[in-house]
Scaffold this active site. Structure first.
Site, PDB file in Angstrom:
ATOM      1  CG  ASP A   1      68.537  22.647  64.461  1.00 33.96           C
ATOM      2  OD1 ASP A   1      69.760  22.408  64.491  1.00 33.96           O
ATOM      3  OD2 ASP A   1      68.049  23.711  64.897  1.00 33.96           O
ATOM      4  CB  SER A   2      69.836  21.555  68.666  1.00 27.15           C
ATOM      5  OG  SER A   2      69.938  22.886  68.193  1.00 27.15           O
TER       6      SER A   2
ATOM      7  CB  CYS B   1      71.757  20.351  63.348  1.00 28.95           C
ATOM      8  SG  CYS B   1      72.802  20.686  64.773  1.00 28.95           S
ATOM      9  CG  ASN B   2      75.925  24.064  60.053  1.00 27.15           C
ATOM     10  OD1 ASN B   2      76.619  24.074  59.037  1.00 27.15           O
ATOM     11  ND2 ASN B   2      74.745  24.649  60.105  1.00 27.15           N
ATOM     12  CB  THR B   3      76.373  21.204  66.193  1.00 30.53           C
ATOM     13  OG1 THR B   3      76.321  22.630  66.182  1.00 30.53           O
ATOM     14  CG2 THR B   3      77.239  20.727  67.330  1.00 30.53           C
TER      15      THR B   3
ATOM     16  CB  CYS C   1      75.084  27.837  63.430  1.00 27.86           C
ATOM     17  SG  CYS C   1      73.792  27.457  64.639  1.00 27.86           S
ATOM     18  CB  THR C   2      70.473  25.578  60.660  1.00 26.27           C
ATOM     19  OG1 THR C   2      70.444  24.848  61.894  1.00 26.27           O
ATOM     20  CG2 THR C   2      71.107  24.738  59.576  1.00 26.27           C
ATOM     21  CG  HIS C   3      69.824  28.227  65.898  1.00 27.02           C
ATOM     22  ND1 HIS C   3      70.089  26.883  65.759  1.00 27.02           N
ATOM     23  CD2 HIS C   3      68.870  28.325  66.865  1.00 27.02           C
ATOM     24  CE1 HIS C   3      69.339  26.214  66.616  1.00 27.02           C
ATOM     25  NE2 HIS C   3      68.582  27.052  67.285  1.00 27.02           N
TER      26      HIS C   3
ATOM     27  CE1 TYR D   1      70.825  18.294  70.356  1.00 29.83           C
ATOM     28  CE2 TYR D   1      71.451  17.822  68.088  1.00 29.83           C
ATOM     29  CZ  TYR D   1      70.628  17.597  69.172  1.00 29.83           C
ATOM     30  OH  TYR D   1      69.619  16.676  69.060  1.00 29.83           O
ATOM     31  N   GLY D   2      75.651  22.876  70.441  1.00 29.03           N
ATOM     32  CA  GLY D   2      76.951  23.451  70.089  1.00 29.03           C
ATOM     33  C   GLY D   2      77.966  23.548  71.202  1.00 29.03           C
TER      34      GLY D   2
ATOM     35  CD  GLU E   1      66.022  27.251  69.757  1.00 31.12           C
ATOM     36  OE1 GLU E   1      64.791  27.204  69.954  1.00 31.12           O
ATOM     37  OE2 GLU E   1      66.621  26.536  68.922  1.00 31.12           O
TER      38      GLU E   1
HETATM   39  N1  DGL Z   1      71.419  24.821  64.621  1.00 30.19           N
HETATM   40  C1  DGL Z   1      72.517  24.052  65.029  1.00 30.19           C
HETATM   41  C2  DGL Z   1      73.712  24.143  64.131  1.00 30.19           C
HETATM   42  O1  DGL Z   1      73.513  24.319  62.948  1.00 30.19           O
HETATM   43  C3  DGL Z   1      72.805  23.841  66.484  1.00 30.19           C
HETATM   44  C4  DGL Z   1      72.855  24.975  67.411  1.00 30.19           C
HETATM   45  C5  DGL Z   1      72.987  24.487  68.825  1.00 30.19           C
HETATM   46  O2  DGL Z   1      72.121  23.726  69.281  1.00 30.19           O
HETATM   47  O3  DGL Z   1      73.981  24.864  69.481  1.00 30.19           O
HETATM   48  O4  DGL Z   1      74.833  23.990  64.529  1.00 30.19           O
END
Ligand code: DGL
Length: 300
Positions: free
Chosen positions: A20-21, A83-85, A205-207, A52-53, A173
């Site tokens: 993931d990011s 990571c979804n992105t 988003c996994t966050h 990443y988003g 984060e």
């Molecule tokens: N956790 C990530 C996702 O699922 C990325 C979040 C990010 O870095 O912007 O999209």
């Protein structure tokens, strides 16, 4: 033992790669560690280049390929893009790069979870909300995937609304998972989602599962929140069973640092370690530094 059995045995002892990011992918890692205690994992958090988003699709694609090359060099038996992105813009590229190593991406898993809920609603009109990063929302990948699954399964087409919530990522984060600040930001982002009155909301988003409480508090009572992790567990299980790659029990602690998981981070590991220890509720002796730019491969 013939050569094929030997190879299957060798594959079974290899780790599962997951990336993931930053710390968001830990929400997936946690479920995988619980579901597969004998497996070992290599987790890469690209904190040095997150989020990443809000980055261009090409940039995220390049990052995802670099991490894939790194994990392949580590000899993983499978890769989970947590990571979804990265799944949205680089899922197919990672699959091509890693082949024949299987790749699981979280967007397909999140969409499947939502469609399972949908299939229990029979002929009701269902409204699905999707929360994600800017890049994921702009890619429309969730909308397309859900429509594809709905068609395949002969379900009634749902009404879908998306909402980008980029500030949720740095909030997670920073470890700011509860309190007035996440409540206020959730209130701000989810205003129009609230009036849409969704039946189901995908935490795309996994966050975001780390902010489940403020999100749930803000949305209308009874809104079902879902994320990709349970479907990722099922897909990992299917691949392990199909290939006979289940790790022999007791093998996960042989060669890894923190009870079966080795952590890599592209930034200084301190913040990552603190948040990861808190979320996974375990002590992490060491977070290795990785320079992912050095992992760029010439070919492909
Ligand atoms: N956790 C990530 C996702 O699922 C990325 C979040 C990010 O870095 O912007 O999209």
């Amino acid at each position: 033992m013939d050569e094929r059995d030997q190879r299957t045995r060798d594959m079974a002892t290899r780790p599962i790669g997951i990336f993931d990011s930053g710390i968001g992918g830990l929400t997936v890692l946690k479920m995988l560690r619980d579901a597969f205690p004998a497996e070992s994992f290599i987790y890469v958090g690209d904190l040095g280049r997150s989020p990443y988003g809000s980055k261009a699709a090409d940039t995220v694609r390049r990052y995802a390929i670099q991490i894939t090359d790194f994990l392949l060099r580590k000899g993983v038996k499978m890769i989970v893009i947590a990571c979804n992105t990265a799944s949205a813009v680089a899922g197919d590229d990672v699959k091509r790069r890693a082949y024949p190593v299987p790749v699981i991406e979280v967007v397909g898993c999140g969409a499947k979870m939502a469609c399972e809920i949908l299939s229990k609603q029979h002929d009701k009109d269902v409204r699905i909300g999707i929360l994600g990063t800017d890049t994921t929302v702009t890619s429309e990948v969730y909308v397309n995937k859900i429509h594809e699954l709905v068609r395949e399964r002969g379900l009634k087409r749902p009404d879908i609304r998306q909402q980008a919530c980029p500030l949720f990522v740095p909030l997670v984060e920073e470890g700011w998972w509860k309190g007035d600040v996440p409540d206020e930001i959730a209130e701000y982002y989810l205003r129009s989602m609230k009036s849409f009155n969704p039946d189901v909301v995908i935490l795309g988003c996994t966050h975001f599962p780390l902010l489940k409480e403020p999100i749930a508090r803000t949305l209308p009572e009874g809104t079902i929140l879902t994320d990709c992790a349970p479907a990722v567990v099922s897909e990992v299980r299917a691949i392990l069973d199909e290939h006979g790659w289940n790790a022999p029990s007791g093998s996960s602690e042989d060669d890894s640092d923190s009870a079966g998981t080795v952590f890599y981070c592209s930034d200084t590991g301190d913040t990552f370690r603190r948040q990861a220890e808190r979320f996974l509720d375990m002590s992490i002796e060491f977070v290795h530094h990785v320079d992912l730019e050095m992992c760029e491969d010439e070919e492909g």
